[in-house]
Design an enzyme around this catalytic site. Structure first.
Site, PDB file in Angstrom:
ATOM      1  N   TYR A 261       3.848  33.461  62.737  1.00  0.00           N
ATOM      2  CA  TYR A 261       4.940  32.593  62.281  1.00  0.00           C
ATOM      3  C   TYR A 261       5.207  31.493  63.297  1.00  0.00           C
ATOM      4  CZ  TYR A 261       8.290  34.587  65.620  1.00  0.00           C
ATOM      5  OH  TYR A 261       8.940  34.949  66.770  1.00  0.00           O
TER       6      TYR A 261
ATOM      7  N   LYS B 283       1.919  34.424  68.510  1.00  0.00           N
ATOM      8  CA  LYS B 283       3.242  34.458  67.857  1.00  0.00           C
ATOM      9  C   LYS B 283       3.124  35.295  66.586  1.00  0.00           C
ATOM     10  CE  LYS B 283       7.262  31.440  67.321  1.00  0.00           C
ATOM     11  NZ  LYS B 283       8.171  32.243  68.138  1.00  0.00           N
TER      12      LYS B 283
ATOM     13  N   GLU C 129       9.485  37.492  80.173  1.00  0.00           N
ATOM     14  CA  GLU C 129      10.223  36.499  79.375  1.00  0.00           C
ATOM     15  C   GLU C 129      11.399  37.162  78.678  1.00  0.00           C
ATOM     16  OE1 GLU C 129       7.916  34.965  76.039  1.00  0.00           O
ATOM     17  OE2 GLU C 129       6.975  36.905  75.726  1.00  0.00           O
TER      18      GLU C 129
ATOM     19  N   LEU D 141       4.799  34.424  75.553  1.00  0.00           N
ATOM     20  CA  LEU D 141       4.520  33.361  74.593  1.00  0.00           C
ATOM     21  C   LEU D 141       4.695  32.040  75.339  1.00  0.00           C
ATOM     22  CD1 LEU D 141       4.030  32.794  71.482  1.00  0.00           C
ATOM     23  CD2 LEU D 141       6.435  32.155  71.463  1.00  0.00           C
TER      24      LEU D 141
HETATM   25  N1  PDD Z   1      11.142  32.548  69.474  1.00  0.00           N
HETATM   26  N2  PDD Z   1       9.113  33.930  73.901  1.00  0.00           N
HETATM   27  C1  PDD Z   1       9.302  34.619  72.763  1.00  0.00           C
HETATM   28  C2  PDD Z   1       8.972  36.068  72.742  1.00  0.00           C
HETATM   29  C3  PDD Z   1       9.805  33.963  71.619  1.00  0.00           C
HETATM   30  O1  PDD Z   1       9.983  34.649  70.474  1.00  0.00           O
HETATM   31  C4  PDD Z   1      10.132  32.579  71.700  1.00  0.00           C
HETATM   32  C5  PDD Z   1      10.669  31.815  70.527  1.00  0.00           C
HETATM   33  C6  PDD Z   1       9.919  31.912  72.913  1.00  0.00           C
HETATM   34  C7  PDD Z   1      10.194  30.448  73.067  1.00  0.00           C
HETATM   35  O2  PDD Z   1       9.245  29.690  72.371  1.00  0.00           O
HETATM   36  P1  PDD Z   1       9.601  28.247  71.785  1.00  0.00           P
HETATM   37  O3  PDD Z   1      10.134  27.441  72.898  1.00  0.00           O
HETATM   38  O4  PDD Z   1       8.309  27.751  71.281  1.00  0.00           O
HETATM   39  O5  PDD Z   1      10.619  28.470  70.703  1.00  0.00           O
HETATM   40  C8  PDD Z   1       9.386  32.614  73.985  1.00  0.00           C
HETATM   41  C9  PDD Z   1      11.564  31.907  68.232  1.00  0.00           C
HETATM   42  C10 PDD Z   1      12.556  30.818  68.415  1.00  0.00           C
HETATM   43  C11 PDD Z   1      12.013  32.985  67.263  1.00  0.00           C
HETATM   44  O6  PDD Z   1      11.324  33.977  67.177  1.00  0.00           O
HETATM   45  O7  PDD Z   1      13.013  32.803  66.565  1.00  0.00           O
END
Ligand code: PDD
Length: 289
Positions: free
Chosen positions: A34, A149, A181, A205
């Site tokens: 996703y 992801k 993270e 991620l």
């Molecule tokens: N999540 N690490 C994890 C485990 C994440 O699920 C996310 C983002 C990030 C940050 O990634 P980005 O800057 O590309 O949003 C880091 C999204 C927002 C979610 O699952 O809703």
């Protein structure tokens, strides 16, 4: 999602009309990927980067893309327009598809794409950004391919629940004392004016917001290293913040867990927040022209 439009395969259709197949591998195995893209002033932010990562996730899992990245971007834009989203988010997912339940997957199945868009009030994001959030330090119990992801988010959702039980908005995870993270964000620390975040390995991620922030730090000449840091360094940091598509640059003001710490919202965090807002404006005006 009454009266809204959703994405199904390559069509934008009225919500409530999508057939759900119990043998979709997304349900059976969490076998899919996703992306979450934020929308500011009707424009998706960093849409190219999001769908580039989507493609990478698909490749890593041998998921077949039903159409190219430009069609994904076009459908995302259509979702925004059809749902009249001014500020909000778009969620797009792709599962491996439908087949009789079997752990063994066949390559090149017909994947199932779905997606939706939602309006989001920027007020709560602004509030977290000006006041900071509380976080809970806990063990990272996830698999070793956190760079993908994937829809498999059980480790993430379990620690988020635990954090909320301690009145914290985010969990910060560590593996054997090394901070990885957040449950849905990346983590940065500032010590003696220097910025540190976990390198983009299989253990995190590689957030799109993280990548933007790294470039912004370089631009404002804050020394930055992508280097793993320990829970002790986290406790002793001058500033701590998290980044994500839905949280932008959000300061951490309290860490809970086995040990507790409080932090001030410092100058580096504030400057990066300001720069990030500027980046959002640039994105909006670039897409208008
Ligand atoms: N999540 N690490 C994890 C485990 C994440 O699920 C996310 C983002 C990030 C940050 O990634 P980005 O800057 O590309 O949003 C880091 C999204 C927002 C979610 O699952 O809703």
């Amino acid at each position: 999602m009454e009266n809204s439009y959703v994405l199904y395969h390559d069509q934008i259709i009225k919500s409530g009309t999508i057939p759900v197949d119990p043998e979709d591998r997304g349900y059976l195995f969490g076998d899919g990927i996703y992306e979450v893209v934020f929308v500011y002033d009707r424009k998706p932010f960093a849409i190219n980067e999001h769908f580039e990562r989507f493609l990478q996730s698909a490749n890593k899992l041998e998921l077949a893309m039903p159409y190219d990245v430009s069609t994904f971007k076009q459908l995302t834009e259509e979702l925004i327009t059809k749902n009249n989203i001014v500020n909000g988010m778009v969620y797009v997912q792709m599962t491996r598809g439908v087949a009789p339940r079997n752990h063994l997957y066949e390559r090149n199945m017909q994947s199932v794409v779905t997606g939706f868009a939602k309006s989001v009030s920027l007020d709560s994001i602004e509030k977290s950004q000006s006041q900071g959030i509380q976080t809970y330090l806990t063990e990272d119990i996830r698999w070793l391919r956190c760079d993908i992801k994937s829809l498999n988010l059980l480790g993430n959702v379990m620690v988020k629940r635990r954090a909320a039980d301690f009145d914290c908005q985010e969990a910060i995870q560590h593996r054997d004392g090394t901070v990885t993270e957040g449950s849905s964000s990346n983590v940065f620390i500032v010590k003696d004016g220097k910025l540190k975040t976990h390198p983009a390995t299989n253990l995190i991620l590689n957030g799109i917001t993280r990548q933007v922030v790294l470039k912004l730090a370089e631009k404002i000449q804050v020394p930055v290293t992508e280097e793993a840091f320990s829970a002790e360094e986290l406790l002793e940091a001058d500033e701590v913040f998290i980044t994500s598509t839905t949280m932008e640059v959000t300061p951490v003001v309290k860490l809970k867990g086995d040990q507790e710490q409080t932090y001030k919202i410092g100058p580096v965090t504030k400057e990066l927040q300001k720069q990030f807002k500027h980046q959002i404006q640039l994105n909006s005006s670039a897409m208008k022209s």
